[in-house]
Enzyme design. Structure first.
Site, short mmCIF file in Angstrom:
data_model
loop_
_atom_site.label_atom_id
_atom_site.label_comp_id
_atom_site.label_asym_id
_atom_site.label_seq_id
_atom_site.Cartn_x
_atom_site.Cartn_y
_atom_site.Cartn_z
N GLU A 77 -0.81 -0.45 1.95
CA GLU A 77 -1.61 0.77 1.87
C GLU A 77 -2.01 1.08 0.43
OE1 GLU A 77 0.16 3.22 5.67
OE2 GLU A 77 1.35 3.11 3.87
N CYS A 103 -4.05 4.82 -5.95
CA CYS A 103 -2.67 4.36 -6.02
C CYS A 103 -2.59 3.05 -5.24
CB CYS A 103 -1.80 5.45 -5.41
SG CYS A 103 -0.07 5.03 -5.26
N CYS A 161 9.58 -3.85 -0.42
CA CYS A 161 10.13 -3.73 -1.77
C CYS A 161 11.58 -4.17 -1.72
CB CYS A 161 10.04 -2.28 -2.25
SG CYS A 161 10.49 -2.06 -3.99
N CYS A 217 15.81 1.64 -3.35
CA CYS A 217 16.10 3.01 -3.77
C CYS A 217 16.39 3.82 -2.50
CB CYS A 217 14.91 3.61 -4.53
SG CYS A 217 14.53 2.71 -6.05
N CYS A 221 13.63 6.23 -0.83
CA CYS A 221 12.24 5.78 -0.65
C CYS A 221 12.07 5.05 0.68
CB CYS A 221 11.86 4.85 -1.81
SG CYS A 221 10.19 4.19 -1.69
N GLY A 236 5.96 -1.32 -3.29
CA GLY A 236 6.47 -2.42 -4.10
C GLY A 236 6.84 -2.02 -5.52
N CYS A 251 4.20 10.25 -2.23
CA CYS A 251 5.15 9.35 -2.88
C CYS A 251 6.30 9.02 -1.95
CB CYS A 251 5.76 10.01 -4.11
SG CYS A 251 4.58 10.42 -5.36
N1 SAH Z 1 8.51 0.79 -7.67
C1 SAH Z 1 7.77 1.56 -8.64
C2 SAH Z 1 6.43 2.01 -8.09
C3 SAH Z 1 6.52 3.00 -6.95
S1 SAH Z 1 6.03 4.55 -7.55
C4 SAH Z 1 8.61 2.72 -9.12
O1 SAH Z 1 9.70 2.92 -8.61
O2 SAH Z 1 8.21 3.39 -10.06
C5 SAH Z 1 6.59 5.61 -6.30
C6 SAH Z 1 7.22 6.84 -6.88
O3 SAH Z 1 7.62 7.69 -5.81
C7 SAH Z 1 8.49 6.54 -7.68
O4 SAH Z 1 8.56 7.38 -8.80
C8 SAH Z 1 9.60 6.92 -6.71
O5 SAH Z 1 10.77 7.29 -7.38
C9 SAH Z 1 8.96 8.06 -5.95
N2 SAH Z 1 9.48 8.27 -4.59
C10 SAH Z 1 9.99 7.35 -3.75
N3 SAH Z 1 10.33 7.94 -2.59
C11 SAH Z 1 10.01 9.25 -2.70
C12 SAH Z 1 10.10 10.35 -1.81
N4 SAH Z 1 10.58 10.22 -0.59
N5 SAH Z 1 9.66 11.54 -2.26
C13 SAH Z 1 9.14 11.68 -3.49
N6 SAH Z 1 9.01 10.67 -4.36
C14 SAH Z 1 9.45 9.46 -3.97
#
Ligand code: SAH
Length: 343
Positions: free
Chosen positions: A96, A109, A116, A120, A123, A161, A334
């Site tokens: 996406e 974006c 991935c 985390c 996520c 990713g 995000c």
């Molecule tokens: N893998 C890279 C690129 C992804 S950016 C990275 O980690 O930076 C996606 C962003 O969304 C990251 O800052 C991550 O910490 C945040 N994120 C992931 N899950 C989320 C959620 N459920 N709510 C809000 N932010 C989230």
């Protein structure tokens, strides 16, 4: 085997690689810039369209290479104008991209991997494991496709990713994005976001000039180890050292992303530790209130927690933006990208 499989996807080349490819075939190197303009500025879909190339060259390209393309399988539009594109790839996988219109800007974006590997805890993308890396062409084609229907002014590698886990293709894609003969983005308008792969941060900085965003999300190793497994390999000290060493052009800042998890990392003590941690990194802070998704143990922070955290930093002269969860009604916010149609 499909003949496409034996041909080279020409969108996997950076400009200098295309020059090498052509000179290896005894062709003039400057043809590469002509081809690049056709691909990225005129959006040519076939070599036959490239009218300033000789017929022979066009024919030879047709026999050895092909021009890949992505068309969105679905587009969903959120109440706030955010648009989520689902792209089905040639092997049936899907990724996406999300277009976020905002005050004269149109930020796209984009994804760098299917799934991935970073796991985390908070996520959604991370719960699907890594299926595969995207090719260079699959990364730039997200931009090419969306640009056909809306101007794209900024690019952020914040989709599915971990971009630095697919470093080679991400660097090549950035070269195409920034190339004057390519997609012509200014270095100020391209941002790579990482969870903190320390050696790759240095490598990225050596290879290209781009903005960097780091998903910090915790202010102690104890918590970060737990919610971001990458921290067990590259703890906070090493990560912040890598931030300090990242080659930023003058007056630019690293974006420190901080996902606020209700009751987990959203107190004023956290804000205080955050301030201390980043004090010697040229920074701006993005607070991202956690976006809830099914089956996840975390909750969103309260409005009050967000506001006090934000104010604590502002009062101490930190540049802070609290991101509103754009596109959350279409699961485009995000951490909500899964690369599948909404059920
Ligand atoms: N893998 C890279 C690129 C992804 S950016 C990275 O980690 O930076 C996606 C962003 O969304 C990251 O800052 C991550 O910490 C945040 N994120 C992931 N899950 C989320 C959620 N459920 N709510 C809000 N932010 C989230």
């Amino acid at each position: 085997m499909d003949t496409m499989d034996q041909k080279i996807d020409i969108k996997n080349f950076s400009l200098s690689e295309l020059e090498q490819f052509l000179s290896g075939k005894g062709k003039e190197r400057f043809r590469a810039t002509q081809i690049f303009k056709w691909l990225y500025q005129k959006d040519a879909r076939s070599f036959a369209d490239m009218s300033n190339l000789s017929k022979d060259l066009r024919l030879e390209l047709e026999q050895t290479a092909f021009i890949s393309n992505l068309d969105a399988s679905t587009v969903e539009e959120g109440r706030d104008g955010t648009r989520k594109y689902l792209f089905t790839l040639s092997d049936g996988e899907a990724v996406e991209s999300v277009l976020i219109p905002d005050e004269g800007r149109n930020t796209l974006c984009i994804s760098s991997q299917v799934g991935c590997a970073m796991k985390c805890e908070f996520c959604l993308t991370g719960t699907f494991r890594l299926s595969r890396n995207l090719t260079t062409a699959e990364i730039v084609n997200q931009v090419c496709a969306v640009r056909r229907e809306a101007p794209v002014t900024n690019i952020v590698f914040m989709g599915m990713g971990e971009p630095l886990h697919n470093l080679e293709n991400v660097i090549r894609a950035i070269r195409i994005l920034l190339d004057d003969n390519g997609l012509q983005f200014s270095t100020r308008r391209v941002t790579v976001s990482t969870c903190g792969l320390v050696p790759e941060m240095a490598e990225l900085g050596r290879a290209v000039t781009v903005n960097l965003a780091v998903s910090l999300n915790a202010t102690t190793d104890e918590l970060r180890d737990r919610i971001m497994p990458v921290n067990r390999k590259y703890p906070l000290k090493a990560l912040l050292q890598a931030c300090r060493e990242f080659p930023l052009p003058s007056r630019r800042k690293i974006t420190i992303e901080y996902v606020m998890l209700g009751g987990v990392n959203d107190t004023l003590d956290d804000a205080k530790r955050l301030l201390r941690l980043i004090s010697d990194v040229p920074n701006k802070v993005n607070l991202i209130p956690f976006n809830e998704h099914e089956g996840c143990g975390f909750i969103a922070p309260t409005r009050k927690a967000i506001d006090s955290f934000h104010k604590y930093l502002i009062d101490r002269h930190v540049t802070v933006i609290t991101r509103d969860s754009r596109g959350s009604d279409i699961s485009a916010a995000c951490g909500q990208l899964r690369g599948k149609l909404a059920r």
